[in-house]
Design a protein around this motif. Structure first.
Motif, short mmCIF file in Angstrom:
data_model
loop_
_atom_site.label_atom_id
_atom_site.label_comp_id
_atom_site.label_asym_id
_atom_site.label_seq_id
_atom_site.Cartn_x
_atom_site.Cartn_y
_atom_site.Cartn_z
N GLU A 60 0.83 -1.14 0.17
CA GLU A 60 -0.05 -0.07 -0.11
C GLU A 60 1.00 0.94 0.06
O GLU A 60 0.41 2.13 -0.61
CB GLU A 60 -0.82 0.12 1.22
CG GLU A 60 -1.82 -1.14 1.10
CD GLU A 60 -2.74 -0.88 -0.22
OE1 GLU A 60 -3.15 0.20 -0.55
OE2 GLU A 60 -3.15 -2.05 -0.89
N ARG A 63 1.79 1.74 -3.52
CA ARG A 63 0.72 2.23 -4.38
C ARG A 63 0.38 3.76 -4.08
O ARG A 63 0.07 4.48 -5.10
CB ARG A 63 -0.37 1.36 -3.98
CG ARG A 63 -1.70 1.81 -4.72
CD ARG A 63 -2.64 0.74 -5.15
NE ARG A 63 -3.12 -0.25 -4.07
CZ ARG A 63 -3.81 -1.14 -4.07
NH1 ARG A 63 -4.34 -1.47 -5.17
NH2 ARG A 63 -4.15 -1.97 -3.21
N SER A 64 0.29 4.03 -2.78
CA SER A 64 -0.03 5.36 -2.37
C SER A 64 1.19 6.53 -2.85
O SER A 64 0.87 7.54 -3.35
CB SER A 64 -0.09 5.34 -0.90
OG SER A 64 -0.32 6.85 -0.44
N PHE A 65 2.27 6.29 -3.13
CA PHE A 65 3.35 6.86 -3.34
C PHE A 65 3.24 7.23 -4.91
O PHE A 65 3.59 8.56 -5.23
CB PHE A 65 4.81 6.28 -3.22
CG PHE A 65 5.80 7.41 -2.62
CD1 PHE A 65 5.78 8.07 -1.70
CD2 PHE A 65 6.95 7.83 -3.62
CE1 PHE A 65 6.93 8.92 -1.43
CE2 PHE A 65 7.74 8.36 -3.38
CZ PHE A 65 7.87 9.26 -2.18
N CYS A 66 2.83 6.24 -5.46
CA CYS A 66 2.65 6.27 -7.00
C CYS A 66 1.33 7.34 -7.33
O CYS A 66 1.43 7.94 -8.40
CB CYS A 66 2.33 4.89 -7.74
SG CYS A 66 3.84 3.87 -7.64
N ARG A 67 0.37 7.23 -6.38
CA ARG A 67 -0.74 8.02 -6.63
C ARG A 67 -0.66 9.40 -6.58
O ARG A 67 -1.11 10.30 -7.12
CB ARG A 67 -2.00 7.67 -5.65
CG ARG A 67 -2.61 6.28 -6.24
CD ARG A 67 -3.68 5.87 -4.92
NE ARG A 67 -4.29 4.70 -5.57
CZ ARG A 67 -5.12 3.81 -4.54
NH1 ARG A 67 -5.04 4.15 -3.41
NH2 ARG A 67 -5.73 2.61 -5.02
N GLU A 68 0.62 9.93 -5.56
CA GLU A 68 1.05 10.93 -5.18
C GLU A 68 1.81 11.83 -6.37
O GLU A 68 2.03 12.96 -6.22
CB GLU A 68 1.37 11.18 -4.09
CG GLU A 68 0.52 10.53 -2.87
CD GLU A 68 1.02 10.56 -1.45
OE1 GLU A 68 2.39 10.89 -1.50
OE2 GLU A 68 0.15 10.41 -0.58
N CYS A 69 2.32 10.88 -7.34
CA CYS A 69 3.23 11.36 -8.40
C CYS A 69 2.51 12.41 -9.26
O CYS A 69 1.27 11.96 -10.01
CB CYS A 69 4.08 10.21 -9.00
SG CYS A 69 5.23 9.35 -8.37
N PRO A 70 3.03 13.56 -9.61
CA PRO A 70 2.58 14.37 -10.59
C PRO A 70 2.74 13.68 -12.01
O PRO A 70 3.59 12.97 -12.08
CB PRO A 70 3.54 15.65 -10.56
CG PRO A 70 4.12 15.57 -9.06
CD PRO A 70 4.10 14.00 -8.68
N ARG A 75 9.06 10.35 -8.39
CA ARG A 75 9.53 10.62 -7.20
C ARG A 75 10.42 9.73 -6.62
O ARG A 75 10.20 8.50 -7.02
CB ARG A 75 8.37 10.79 -6.16
CG ARG A 75 7.40 11.97 -6.61
CD ARG A 75 6.22 12.06 -5.61
NE ARG A 75 6.44 12.37 -4.28
CZ ARG A 75 5.83 12.05 -3.21
NH1 ARG A 75 4.43 11.48 -3.42
NH2 ARG A 75 6.13 12.41 -2.17
N THR A 84 6.69 6.56 -10.82
CA THR A 84 6.08 7.46 -11.34
C THR A 84 4.69 7.08 -11.26
O THR A 84 4.25 6.15 -10.61
CB THR A 84 6.06 7.38 -12.75
OG1 THR A 84 5.78 6.25 -13.34
CG2 THR A 84 7.76 7.58 -13.05
N ALA A 85 3.64 7.88 -11.67
CA ALA A 85 2.27 7.63 -11.35
C ALA A 85 1.86 6.36 -11.88
O ALA A 85 0.83 5.62 -11.52
CB ALA A 85 1.33 8.88 -12.23
#
Length: 330
Positions: A60, A63-70, A75, A84-85
């Motif tokens: 998780e 997954r959360s870190f990817c969701r936060e990627c512009p 990142r 990345t996203a």
């Protein structure tokens, strides 16, 4: 025995141009695959598949870190490892493709999953070393739901610390790694042999800088192949990183492309179990040549390792392991 290649363009969603582990390196490697090779599109792994090896918190968290990627930006989870996203989905396809390669091997066909991001550094609770999830470990754990024994052979320049950790106490996985000593991630020493029921089922052979195909071939012929024959796995999974090549910018080993064909051929001939190979590292210009040699070996060609003898340090390690294998509690 037939062979197949599992790959596709889905991995480009995880990309940071200029980073060593970028889509450009997979594109370059794929140039080594023959035009007439049977190609199979990757399928997506599930979160439940990942959970066979990884903690829920780690899954998780990625997954959360990817969701936060512009969009269009990367990142970093650590100084080396980015997302990345689109990285979470790309990683699911990489893990799914690794399982497809294992499935095809269990059905009697050699298969090479040419994927990214790589996986063998990813620990159950941590991404590291360019790796988000451990493709080989997840595929191995999934195979163990229906078969008895899996052998994992890791010939990447770097030690596969994540794979070792996942099965360190298991007597159903024989993990063997040959790698350059003393570099990232700082593990993979001969003293790391497994624990509990898995004591003796982990074998690490760290080689000194400047080692060649002759050193790898000696390790395979005198240590890995006899142990594989003794272990009698139902399938052999290879963490196939070709960053031990002479021109790879991340290491200082000196293998030639045809040396990887020699290693693949030795594994094909070692046991009746087909090979499931999964791409790990490999960043040099000669990477495509190594991929071509590996695929040729799966298709029946055989290569001799490069000329010259193994180093004295390699011979000493091999002699120690050749005596040790008789104490492995199989």
């Amino acid at each position: 025995m037939p062979y197949s290649v599992v790959t596709g363009d889905l991995f480009s969603a995880h990309d940071a141009p200029g980073h060593p582990e970028s889509q450009a390196r997979l594109d370059a490697a794929l140039a080594g695959v023959p035009a007439d090779a049977r190609r199979i599109a990757p399928e997506r792994a599930t979160v439940d598949d990942l959970a066979l090896v990884h903690t829920e918190r780690h899954i998780e968290g990625v997954r959360s870190f990817c969701r936060e990627c512009p969009p269009g930006r990367a990142r970093y989870l650590d100084p080396d490892t980015y997302v990345t996203a689109g990285s979470f989905d790309a990683a699911l396809y990489a893990t799914g493709a690794a399982w497809q390669a294992v499935e095809r091997a269990l059905d009697g066909e050699h298969s090479f999953a040419l994927v990214r991001p790589p996986g063998h550094h990813a620990a159950p609770d941590r991404a590291m070393g360019f790796c988000l999830f451990n493709n080989v470990a997840v595929a191995t754990a999934k195979a163990l739901l229906s078969i008895g024994r899996v052998a994992v052979v890791d010939w990447d320049l770097h030690h596969g610390n994540g794979t070792e950790e996942a099965f360190y106490t298991s007597d159903r996985v024989f993990y063997c790694s040959v790698h350059q000593a003393g570099i990232f991630p700082g593990t993979g020493w001969p003293e790391e042999r497994g624990a509990g029921p898995g004591a003796g089922y982990t074998v690490n052979v760290p080689l000194v800088s400047g080692s060649t195909g002759a050193d790898y071939a000696l390790v395979f012929s005198r240590v890995f192949v006899p142990m594989l024959r003794w272990f009698e796995p139902d399938v052999v999974v290879v963490s196939a990183g070709q960053d031990a090549l002479f021109d790879d910018p991340l290491g200082s080993l000196l293998l030639l492309p045809e040396d990887f064909g020699a290693l693949a051929g030795m594994l094909v001939d070692a046991t009746p179990a087909p090979l499931a190979l999964v791409l790990e590292g490999g960043y040099g210009r000669s990477h495509a040549g190594a991929i071509g040699a590996i695929v040729a070996a799966l298709d029946g060609a055989r290569f001799n390792p490069a000329g010259g003898g193994a180093k004295a340090s390699t011979r000493h390690l091999v002699e120690a392991y050749a005596g040790r294998r008789h104490a492995v509690p199989l």
